[in-house]
Design a protein around this motif. Structure first.
Motif, short mmCIF file in Angstrom:
data_model
loop_
_atom_site.label_atom_id
_atom_site.label_comp_id
_atom_site.label_asym_id
_atom_site.label_seq_id
_atom_site.Cartn_x
_atom_site.Cartn_y
_atom_site.Cartn_z
N UNK A 154 0.84 -1.20 0.00
CA UNK A 154 0.00 0.00 0.00
C UNK A 154 0.88 1.26 0.00
N UNK A 155 1.88 1.27 0.87
CA UNK A 155 2.71 2.48 0.98
C UNK A 155 3.67 2.60 -0.19
N UNK A 156 4.14 1.45 -0.69
CA UNK A 156 5.01 1.50 -1.89
C UNK A 156 4.25 2.14 -3.06
N UNK A 157 3.04 1.68 -3.25
CA UNK A 157 2.25 2.19 -4.37
C UNK A 157 1.93 3.67 -4.20
N UNK A 158 1.59 4.06 -2.98
CA UNK A 158 1.26 5.47 -2.72
C UNK A 158 2.47 6.36 -3.01
N UNK A 159 3.64 5.89 -2.61
CA UNK A 159 4.85 6.69 -2.83
C UNK A 159 5.28 6.67 -4.30
N UNK A 160 5.07 5.55 -4.97
CA UNK A 160 5.35 5.50 -6.42
C UNK A 160 4.46 6.49 -7.17
N UNK A 161 3.20 6.55 -6.77
CA UNK A 161 2.27 7.48 -7.42
C UNK A 161 2.69 8.93 -7.15
N UNK A 162 3.09 9.20 -5.91
CA UNK A 162 3.54 10.55 -5.57
C UNK A 162 4.79 10.90 -6.38
N UNK A 163 5.67 9.93 -6.54
CA UNK A 163 6.90 10.17 -7.31
C UNK A 163 6.56 10.54 -8.76
N UNK A 164 5.57 9.87 -9.34
CA UNK A 164 5.17 10.17 -10.73
C UNK A 164 4.54 11.57 -10.80
N UNK A 165 3.84 11.97 -9.75
CA UNK A 165 3.27 13.33 -9.70
C UNK A 165 4.40 14.35 -9.63
N UNK A 166 5.44 14.03 -8.87
CA UNK A 166 6.60 14.95 -8.77
C UNK A 166 7.32 15.05 -10.12
N UNK A 167 7.36 13.97 -10.89
CA UNK A 167 7.93 14.05 -12.24
C UNK A 167 7.16 15.06 -13.09
N UNK A 168 5.84 15.04 -12.94
CA UNK A 168 5.03 16.01 -13.69
C UNK A 168 5.30 17.43 -13.20
N UNK A 205 5.43 22.83 4.20
CA UNK A 205 5.60 22.95 2.74
C UNK A 205 5.69 21.56 2.09
N UNK A 206 5.80 21.59 0.77
CA UNK A 206 5.81 20.32 0.01
C UNK A 206 6.95 19.41 0.45
N UNK A 207 8.13 19.95 0.63
CA UNK A 207 9.28 19.11 1.03
C UNK A 207 8.97 18.39 2.35
N UNK A 208 8.46 19.14 3.31
CA UNK A 208 8.19 18.55 4.64
C UNK A 208 7.07 17.50 4.56
N UNK A 209 6.08 17.74 3.68
CA UNK A 209 5.02 16.74 3.52
C UNK A 209 5.61 15.41 3.07
N UNK A 210 6.55 15.47 2.12
CA UNK A 210 7.17 14.23 1.62
C UNK A 210 8.05 13.61 2.71
N UNK A 211 8.75 14.46 3.45
CA UNK A 211 9.60 13.92 4.53
C UNK A 211 8.75 13.15 5.55
N UNK A 212 7.63 13.71 5.93
CA UNK A 212 6.81 13.05 6.95
C UNK A 212 6.17 11.78 6.39
N UNK A 213 5.63 11.86 5.17
CA UNK A 213 5.00 10.66 4.58
C UNK A 213 6.00 9.50 4.52
N UNK A 218 0.57 16.94 -0.19
CA UNK A 218 1.60 17.22 -1.20
C UNK A 218 0.94 17.40 -2.57
N UNK A 219 0.05 16.48 -2.93
CA UNK A 219 -0.72 16.58 -4.17
C UNK A 219 -1.47 17.90 -4.22
N UNK A 220 -2.15 18.24 -3.11
CA UNK A 220 -3.00 19.43 -3.08
C UNK A 220 -2.18 20.72 -3.23
N UNK A 221 -0.97 20.73 -2.66
CA UNK A 221 -0.09 21.90 -2.81
C UNK A 221 0.24 22.09 -4.30
#
Lengths: 168, 168
Positions: B12-26, B52-60, B148-151
């Motif tokens: 579940x968490x791998x997939x969520x982070x992979x999806x976030x990573x693809x959003x960051x590519x965009x 901020x966005x960086x901290x959101x990713x750090x916490x997730x 992070x997505x919403x930001x």
């Protein structure tokens, strides 16, 4: 305490919606105290082509009630999507929590491999029960409840992650 | 397919982070195309007192790696929290996904009743494994990845829920 399809769904979504309801109570008070027209928050959105607060709650509740019904082999109840006030939105959450609370573990447990077919935006999606729960329902419920929180937070409501998690 | 502590966490968490990573590519491409200074997005936040966005990713990523380690009875690895660029943030996600991927189901399964003690903001929290997973880890991971997505969405990035769910 064991893990089961019931434990991973019904209490999780009940708690998430209860926490959202308590955040909405704070939003109602914020409107009263600061003389904010409630529709400003209810229609609030984070981008012009994102859904507003009302729609975020509608989708979060739809996904949660759909999950309980489908895993138990029932047709999900339909709600009218006509909410216009905080009272309406809170009533929808209360109705959803009551619906979730009507399920016994035995109705949900063992649904790991149940075939689930959904039509979302004209597109048919097929899952087994576990993938439906973890790949569709859970991320959707959190996505829309977090976005509802973020809309209120962006509009100045004084809430924190403790409100979202329900540990304060 | 069965439900288990492993199935409910690591994939579940791998997939969520992979999806976030693809959003960051965009987001990276969006900066290039529209001549946006990447720091504007990386430092973006939805309210002055939100992270901020960086901290959101750090916490997730912290919550996800902490979950895998604690359920398996290990000390969570520490990351430096010194990310400043999209490349840094993406490297942190990649490191977390690799860490999650290093766990075998047998290391996580059966951790339902494991005693988990956390110190968050100076406050000690005690859970069993199931309550830690469903009452703390999962809502936190989704809370911070959705924010992070919403930001990014609030700052004009053209993404949709399909990107978040990973089904497009």
């Amino acid at each position: 305490m064991t893990i089961s399809m019931y434990r991973a769904s019904i209490p999780v979504f009940k708690r998430t919606l209860e926490n959202l309801d308590a955040i909405l109570d704070k939003a109602v008070k914020y409107c009263e105290t600061r003389k904010i027209e409630p529709a400003v928050l209810l229609q609030g959105r984070l981008a012009p082509d994102m859904f507003n607060l009302i729609r975020q709650v509608q989708i979060a509740t739809d996904v949660a009630k759909g999950c309980a019904a489908r895993l138990a082999g029932q047709e999900p109840p339909k709600f009218d999507d006509d909410e216009a006030t905080f009272a309406d939105v809170k009533a929808r959450i209360a109705k959803t929590i009551a619906f979730l609370g009507s399920f016994k573990p035995a109705q949900i447990d063992g649904s790991e491999d149940k075939d689930i077919t959904l039509t979302v935006g004209g597109q048919t999606m097929k899952f087994n029960g576990v993938d439906y729960l973890f790949g569709f329902v859970t991320p959707n419920v959190y996505f829309h409840t977090t976005t509802a929180y973020a809309i209120l937070r962006h509009n100045g409501l004084d809430v924190g992650k403790g409100d979202f998690l329900g540990n304060k």
